[in-house]
Design a protein around this motif. Structure first.
Motif, PDB file in Angstrom:
ATOM      1  N   CYS A 153      14.080  -9.371  -7.588  1.00  0.00           N
ATOM      2  CA  CYS A 153      12.781  -8.646  -7.263  1.00  0.00           C
ATOM      3  C   CYS A 153      11.706  -8.998  -7.872  1.00  0.00           C
ATOM      4  O   CYS A 153      11.454  -9.231  -9.048  1.00  0.00           O
ATOM      5  N   CYS A 162       8.729  -7.917  -9.236  1.00  0.00           N
ATOM      6  CA  CYS A 162       7.886  -6.534  -9.664  1.00  0.00           C
ATOM      7  C   CYS A 162       6.620  -6.924 -10.009  1.00  0.00           C
ATOM      8  O   CYS A 162       5.956  -6.870 -11.196  1.00  0.00           O
ATOM      9  N   ASP A 222       2.196  -6.089  -8.372  1.00  0.00           N
ATOM     10  CA  ASP A 222       1.365  -5.640  -7.184  1.00  0.00           C
ATOM     11  C   ASP A 222       0.880  -6.418  -6.072  1.00  0.00           C
ATOM     12  O   ASP A 222       0.817  -7.524  -6.331  1.00  0.00           O
ATOM     13  N   GLU A 223       0.811  -5.944  -4.995  1.00  0.00           N
ATOM     14  CA  GLU A 223       0.542  -6.674  -3.923  1.00  0.00           C
ATOM     15  C   GLU A 223      -0.828  -7.362  -3.828  1.00  0.00           C
ATOM     16  O   GLU A 223      -1.167  -8.155  -3.030  1.00  0.00           O
ATOM     17  N   ARG A 280      -3.338  -8.734   0.873  1.00  0.00           N
ATOM     18  CA  ARG A 280      -2.803  -7.513   1.073  1.00  0.00           C
ATOM     19  C   ARG A 280      -2.965  -7.195   2.875  1.00  0.00           C
ATOM     20  O   ARG A 280      -3.640  -7.481   3.479  1.00  0.00           O
ATOM     21  N   TRP A 316       4.567 -11.591   3.381  1.00  0.00           N
ATOM     22  CA  TRP A 316       4.708 -12.523   2.461  1.00  0.00           C
ATOM     23  C   TRP A 316       5.259 -13.852   2.921  1.00  0.00           C
ATOM     24  O   TRP A 316       5.934 -14.008   3.978  1.00  0.00           O
ATOM     25  N   PHE A 375      10.027  -8.675   5.203  1.00  0.00           N
ATOM     26  CA  PHE A 375      10.177  -7.793   4.048  1.00  0.00           C
ATOM     27  C   PHE A 375       9.170  -7.780   2.973  1.00  0.00           C
ATOM     28  O   PHE A 375       8.690  -8.936   2.838  1.00  0.00           O
ATOM     29  N   ASP A 376       8.686  -6.955   2.147  1.00  0.00           N
ATOM     30  CA  ASP A 376       8.254  -7.239   1.012  1.00  0.00           C
ATOM     31  C   ASP A 376       8.985  -7.407  -0.372  1.00  0.00           C
ATOM     32  O   ASP A 376       9.779  -6.595  -0.745  1.00  0.00           O
ATOM     33  N   SER A 414       8.399  -7.664  -3.252  1.00  0.00           N
ATOM     34  CA  SER A 414       8.297  -6.671  -4.509  1.00  0.00           C
ATOM     35  C   SER A 414       8.694  -5.080  -4.513  1.00  0.00           C
ATOM     36  O   SER A 414       8.838  -4.276  -5.404  1.00  0.00           O
ATOM     37  N   ASP A 415       9.051  -4.565  -3.144  1.00  0.00           N
ATOM     38  CA  ASP A 415       9.791  -3.492  -2.900  1.00  0.00           C
ATOM     39  C   ASP A 415      11.365  -3.329  -3.481  1.00  0.00           C
ATOM     40  O   ASP A 415      11.531  -2.253  -4.199  1.00  0.00           O
ATOM     41  N   ASP A 416      12.107  -4.350  -3.424  1.00  0.00           N
ATOM     42  CA  ASP A 416      13.333  -4.037  -3.866  1.00  0.00           C
ATOM     43  C   ASP A 416      14.027  -5.381  -4.210  1.00  0.00           C
ATOM     44  O   ASP A 416      13.517  -6.333  -3.827  1.00  0.00           O
TER      45      ASP A 416
END
Length: 255
Positions: A2, A4, A6-7, A40, A44, A68-69, A71-73
């Motif tokens: 992941c 972790c 900020d976007e 933003r 990705w 998918f993002d 950084s979310d999971d």
């Protein structure tokens, strides 16, 4: 794994790679995933690289948008590397299959490698050719790993010998040997929806595709629509060898 972050991360590039640059400075091998930062509201992007025997001037890159993002999971990123092929996976879906050919010679990664995770500033190139820069106020930048699995043989750099190979038969993790028919359908769907760059179709860098490329006419047309400058250059002139490769690729997709 992941990311972790900020976007607003911008152009920090994160790489999960196998390499041997510390042992072979002038002719290193490398196989890696690279996350190319984020703007933003935009998808990705992830890039796969393959270098063998110091062949960085050729550059066998492919680039994709993620659905998918990251950084979310946590998501699973895997590489299968054998003496005949390299396959990249995301969440169990093969996204790229790279087969060794005789024409590559020593350019196929074949020397022992170590596994690295790195984060570096790719502002000069990673997003829109360097248009967007890293915003350091969002530091520190952190990546977390979970359920890490590594299969292979340990290598002694002094004795130049391999030993202590794990026994995959007793492992709880199934090691694939290639792309199954059902996986190939998923791979083709992924590439149709998400691939935005492949060196095999880059007419600016290569007037003639590298020998190992098998041209898929459908992929070529999709990329040409995506970027007509890079993938829609003047008419190519191929020798017989390239013409046969192109024909075989067409037949494979017609089946």
């Amino acid at each position: 794994m992941c990311l972790c972050i900020d976007e607003e991360l911008g152009i920090f590039t994160f790489g999960l790679q196998m390499s041997n640059g510390d042992m072979f400075e002038k002719n290193h091998d490398e196989i890696d995933f690279e996350f190319l930062g984020n703007i933003r509201g935009k998808d990705w992007r992830i890039q796969t690289n393959i270098y063998g025997n110091g062949s960085t001037s050729i550059g066998r890159e492919e680039r994709y948008n993620l659905w998918f993002d990251p950084s979310d999971d946590f998501h699973q990123y895997s590489i299968l590397w054998t003496d005949s092929q390299i396959i990249f996976y995301i969440d169990g879906i093969p996204i790229r299959e790279f087969k060794r050919t005789a024409s590559m010679g020593g350019d196929f990664p074949a020397k022992p490698m170590s596994l690295y995770a790195t984060i570096w500033d790719g502002s000069d190139w990673a997003t829109n050719g360097g248009k967007y820069r890293v915003n350091y106020k969002y530091a520190p930048y952190v990546t977390e790993f979970s359920d890490f699995v590594l299969h292979g043989c340990s290598f002694d750099p002094i004795e130049q010998t391999s030993s202590k190979c794990d026994i995959t038969e007793s492992s709880k993790v199934s090691i694939p040997t290639g792309v199954s028919p059902s996986q190939r359908i998923k791979m083709e769907n992924f590439r149709r929806k998400h691939m935005t760059y492949s060196y095999c179709y880059d007419q600016i860098r290569y007037k003639v595709p590298p020998f190992e490329c098998v041209i898929n006419p459908l992929e070529a047309e999709r990329l040409k629509v995506h970027d007509p400058v890079t993938f829609g250059g003047g008419r190519r002139h191929h020798g017989k060898r390239h013409h046969r490769s192109r024909s075989s690729g067409t037949k494979a997709n017609d089946v």
